[in-house]
Design an enzyme around this catalytic site. Structure first.
Site, PDB file in Angstrom:
ATOM      1  N   ARG A  67      10.144  -0.675  -4.984  1.00  0.00           N
ATOM      2  CA  ARG A  67       8.945  -0.698  -5.842  1.00  0.00           C
ATOM      3  C   ARG A  67       8.899   0.637  -6.597  1.00  0.00           C
ATOM      4  O   ARG A  67       8.915   1.701  -5.972  1.00  0.00           O
ATOM      5  CB  ARG A  67       7.673  -0.900  -4.998  1.00  0.00           C
ATOM      6  CG  ARG A  67       7.671  -2.260  -4.292  1.00  0.00           C
ATOM      7  CD  ARG A  67       6.311  -2.631  -3.775  1.00  0.00           C
ATOM      8  NE  ARG A  67       5.394  -3.016  -4.833  1.00  0.00           N
ATOM      9  CZ  ARG A  67       4.098  -3.234  -4.633  1.00  0.00           C
ATOM     10  NH1 ARG A  67       3.571  -3.088  -3.436  1.00  0.00           N
ATOM     11  NH2 ARG A  67       3.306  -3.597  -5.641  1.00  0.00           N
ATOM     12  N   ASN A 126      -3.158   2.816 -10.334  1.00  0.00           N
ATOM     13  CA  ASN A 126      -3.532   1.999  -9.168  1.00  0.00           C
ATOM     14  C   ASN A 126      -3.537   0.530  -9.583  1.00  0.00           C
ATOM     15  O   ASN A 126      -3.274   0.192 -10.753  1.00  0.00           O
ATOM     16  CB  ASN A 126      -4.901   2.437  -8.636  1.00  0.00           C
ATOM     17  CG  ASN A 126      -5.215   1.809  -7.291  1.00  0.00           C
ATOM     18  OD1 ASN A 126      -4.421   1.914  -6.344  1.00  0.00           O
ATOM     19  ND2 ASN A 126      -6.324   1.110  -7.180  1.00  0.00           N
ATOM     20  N   GLN A 147      -5.324  -9.090  -2.677  1.00  0.00           N
ATOM     21  CA  GLN A 147      -5.374  -8.125  -1.566  1.00  0.00           C
ATOM     22  C   GLN A 147      -6.817  -7.885  -1.124  1.00  0.00           C
ATOM     23  O   GLN A 147      -7.075  -7.626   0.051  1.00  0.00           O
ATOM     24  CB  GLN A 147      -4.743  -6.788  -1.986  1.00  0.00           C
ATOM     25  CG  GLN A 147      -3.234  -6.813  -2.117  1.00  0.00           C
ATOM     26  CD  GLN A 147      -2.781  -7.125  -3.533  1.00  0.00           C
ATOM     27  OE1 GLN A 147      -3.478  -7.806  -4.281  1.00  0.00           O
ATOM     28  NE2 GLN A 147      -1.622  -6.642  -3.912  1.00  0.00           N
ATOM     29  N   ASP A 174      -1.770   4.596  -6.309  1.00  0.00           N
ATOM     30  CA  ASP A 174      -0.325   4.488  -6.076  1.00  0.00           C
ATOM     31  C   ASP A 174       0.376   5.765  -6.492  1.00  0.00           C
ATOM     32  O   ASP A 174       1.419   6.124  -5.959  1.00  0.00           O
ATOM     33  CB  ASP A 174       0.257   3.295  -6.834  1.00  0.00           C
ATOM     34  CG  ASP A 174       0.467   2.169  -5.855  1.00  0.00           C
ATOM     35  OD1 ASP A 174      -0.553   1.623  -5.389  1.00  0.00           O
ATOM     36  OD2 ASP A 174       1.632   1.880  -5.510  1.00  0.00           O
ATOM     37  N   GLY A 185       0.871  -1.180   0.000  1.00  0.00           N
ATOM     38  CA  GLY A 185       0.000   0.000   0.000  1.00  0.00           C
ATOM     39  C   GLY A 185       0.902   1.222   0.000  1.00  0.00           C
ATOM     40  O   GLY A 185       1.795   1.336   0.861  1.00  0.00           O
TER      41      GLY A 185
HETATM   42  O1  MRU Z   1       0.631  -3.865  -4.751  1.00  0.00           O
HETATM   43  P1  MRU Z   1      -0.014  -3.208  -3.569  1.00  0.00           P
HETATM   44  O2  MRU Z   1      -0.814  -4.139  -2.723  1.00  0.00           O
HETATM   45  O3  MRU Z   1       0.980  -2.397  -2.762  1.00  0.00           O
HETATM   46  O4  MRU Z   1      -1.039  -2.182  -4.235  1.00  0.00           O
HETATM   47  C1  MRU Z   1      -1.761  -1.323  -3.425  1.00  0.00           C
HETATM   48  C2  MRU Z   1      -2.734  -0.488  -4.164  1.00  0.00           C
HETATM   49  O5  MRU Z   1      -2.875  -0.572  -5.352  1.00  0.00           O
HETATM   50  C3  MRU Z   1      -3.479   0.541  -3.354  1.00  0.00           C
HETATM   51  O6  MRU Z   1      -4.721   0.808  -3.928  1.00  0.00           O
HETATM   52  C4  MRU Z   1      -2.683   1.849  -3.303  1.00  0.00           C
HETATM   53  O7  MRU Z   1      -1.346   1.636  -2.928  1.00  0.00           O
HETATM   54  C5  MRU Z   1      -3.310   2.819  -2.359  1.00  0.00           C
HETATM   55  S1  MRU Z   1      -3.231   2.303  -0.673  1.00  0.00           S
HETATM   56  C6  MRU Z   1      -3.925   3.550   0.248  1.00  0.00           C
END
Ligand code: MRU
Length: 360
Positions: free
Chosen positions: A89, A247, A196, A237, A47
Site C-alpha cells: 500500500r 487520510n 470501515q 495515513d 490502518g
Molecule cells: O484503508 P484503510 O482502512 O487502511 O484506511 C485507514 C485510515 O484511513 C485510518 O484513518 C488511518 O490509517 C489511521 S489509523 C490509526
C-alpha cells in the site's frame, strides 16, 4: 482489548481478518510473509500503524522460514521480502517507517551470525508494536484534554484498536476521555466504499461501551448545521511537514464542512505517521483501488457494464483546515512545521522504548 495480531513463539503470525468483521471473528494463522502482504493489500490488516507492525512481523516470518547458511543469499532474500511488503500500500507512512527500521536493523548487524540477526529483527518488530501501543496511550491522554463532558464527536473510517498496536489514535482519545469519567457520544461515518466506519468503528465502540450512532457520510454536514457535532476527530495515513493530512477519502469534505460550520477538526496520529521529508501533502502518492469496490456490493454488481470509476482510497486535507494535530508528544497548533521537530520525535521514541524495556 481486541486481539488483532500476535507473533507466536512457533514463528507464525495470527491476525483477525478485518474484511469479515463484524459478522465473523475469523483468525488467520500463517508462516508465510506473502500471506501478510496479501492481507495488507486486501485490507484484512489495515490502518496505517497496524500495517507497519504487520509488515515488520512479515519480514521476521520471511527470514525465519528461509533456510540458508550463506549471508549473501540471506541478504538477497531479506530485500526480496521487504520489497514485497513495501509494495502493498503506497500511502500509509507507517509501512515505510517500519520497513526502514527493520532494514536499518538488518544492515547494522549484517556481520553477525544469521540466528542473531533473526533475533534482533524480531526484537525490532516487537519494539515497533509496543512503542505504537504506548504512543496511542499518550495520544489518548493529550487528546482527552480537548474533550469536555457530554461532548459529541464525529469520526470517519476506523482509527481505533483495529488500526493500531494499542487503543487507537482518534478512538483512543475517546476511550481515554471515558476513563476520565467524561460522557462522550460518537457519530460514525459509514465510510464508503469499504465501510470501515459501519463495520469496524461501531463494532469497536460497542465493545468499549461508547454510545454511538451510524450515519451515512453525506449526513455529516447536516448534523453540523444543526449544531449537533462538537468536534471531528480522525486519524491519518500520512502527515506532511507543513501539516497537510492524508487520510481516508471523505476526510477533506468533512474538514471543509467543519470550517464552514466552525466545528474544530482534529487529527490524531503518532510521529511514525509524519513524513518529515516532504514539505506538503501533494507529493504523496494516493492509492487508487479496484473499481469493483464501488461497482459491486457483496460481490453483486450494482452498476451497468462499462461504467468508469475513480476510486482513490485517501484524500488530502490542507493544513489550513486542521484545527490541531494530536501526537504522542503534544497537541500541535498551526502553523505546523514538523521538519523542525524531527529530532525531538526520534528522541521521544527512544525514551518510550527505554521506558518499555525497563518495565519488561
Ligand atoms: O484503508 P484503510 O482502512 O487502511 O484506511 C485507514 C485510515 O484511513 C485510518 O484513518 C488511518 O490509517 C489511521 S489509523 C490509526
Amino acid at each position: 482489548m481486541i486481539d488483532k495480531l500476535e507473533y507466536t513463539n512457533k514463528h507464525e503470525l495470527i491476525f483477525i481478518d478485518q474484511t469479515l468483521l463484524p459478522l465473523k471473528e475469523k483468525y488467520i494463522k500463517t508462516k508465510n510473509y506473502k500471506d501478510v502482504a496479501e492481507a495488507i493489500t486486501k485490507l484484512r490488516i489495515r490502518g496505517a500503524p497496524l500495517i507497519g507492525i504487520a509488515a515488520a512481523y512479515g519480514i521476521v516470518l520471511g527470514v525465519h522460514h528461509y533456510r540458508t547458511e550463506n549471508i549473501k543469499n540471506f541478504e538477497i532474500h531479506f530485500y526480496k521480502v521487504s520489497e514485497t511488503l513495501r509494495s502493498t500500500r503506497p500511502t500509509a507512512r507507517n509501512l515505510f517507517y517500519a520497513i526502514d527500521r527493520m532494514t536499518k536493523t538488518f544492515e547494522e548487524n549484517s556481520e553477525k551470525p544469521l540466528s542473531e540477526i533473526e533475533d534482533l529483527l524480531l526484537r525490532e518488530a516487537d519494539a515497533i508494536f509496543d512503542e505504537d501501543a504506548e504512543m496511542c496511550n499518550r495520544i489518548g491522554v493529550n487528546g482527552a484534554d480537548l474533550i469536555g463532558d457530554k461532548m459529541t464527536v464525529l469520526t470517519h473510517c476506523n482509527a481505533g484498536e483495529l488500526a493500531t498496536g494499542g487503543i487507537g489514535t482518534a478512538l483512543g482519545i475517546i476511550y481515554t476521555a471515558k476513563k476520565q469519567g467524561k460522557e462522550v457520544f460518537v457519530y460514525v461515518d459509514e465510510t464508503r466504499p469499504l465501510l470501515q466506519g459501519a463495520r469496524l468503528t461501531t463494532f469497536e465502540l460497542d465493545k468499549n461501551e461508547i454510545d454511538n450512532e451510524l450515519i451515512i457520510d453525506t449526513m455529516a454536514a447536516n448534523l453540523m448545521r444543526e449544531e449537533q457535532i462538537d468536534c471531528v476527530i480522525i486519524g491519518a495515513d500520512r502527515i506532511a511537514s507543513n501539516g497537510d493530512v492524508i487520510n481516508k477519502v471523505g476526510s477533506y469534505s468533512l474538514a471543509v464542512n467543519c470550517a464552514f460550520h466552525k466545528v474544530p477538526f482534529y487529527v490524531a496520529a503518532p510521529g511514525s505517521t509524519i513524513d518529515f521529508e516532504i514539505q506538503s501533502g501533494d507529493k504523496v502518492e494516493i492509492e487508487e483501488r479496484d473499481p469493483g469496490e464501488i461497482k459491486e456490493i457483496n460481490g453483486e454488481k450494482i452498476t451497468g457494464n462499462g461504467v468508469s470509476v475513480m476510486n482513490p482510497a485517501f484524500d488530502l486535507v490542507p493544513a489550513e483546515l486542521v484545527t490541531a494535530i494530536i501526537t504522542e508528544y503534544k497537541v500541535h497548533y498551526p502553523p505546523y512545521n514538523f521538519a523542525g521537530l524531527k529530532h525531538m520525535f526520534s528522541s521521544y521514541v527512544q525514551s518510550i522504548r527505554a521506558g518499555i524495556e525497563e518495565k519488561s
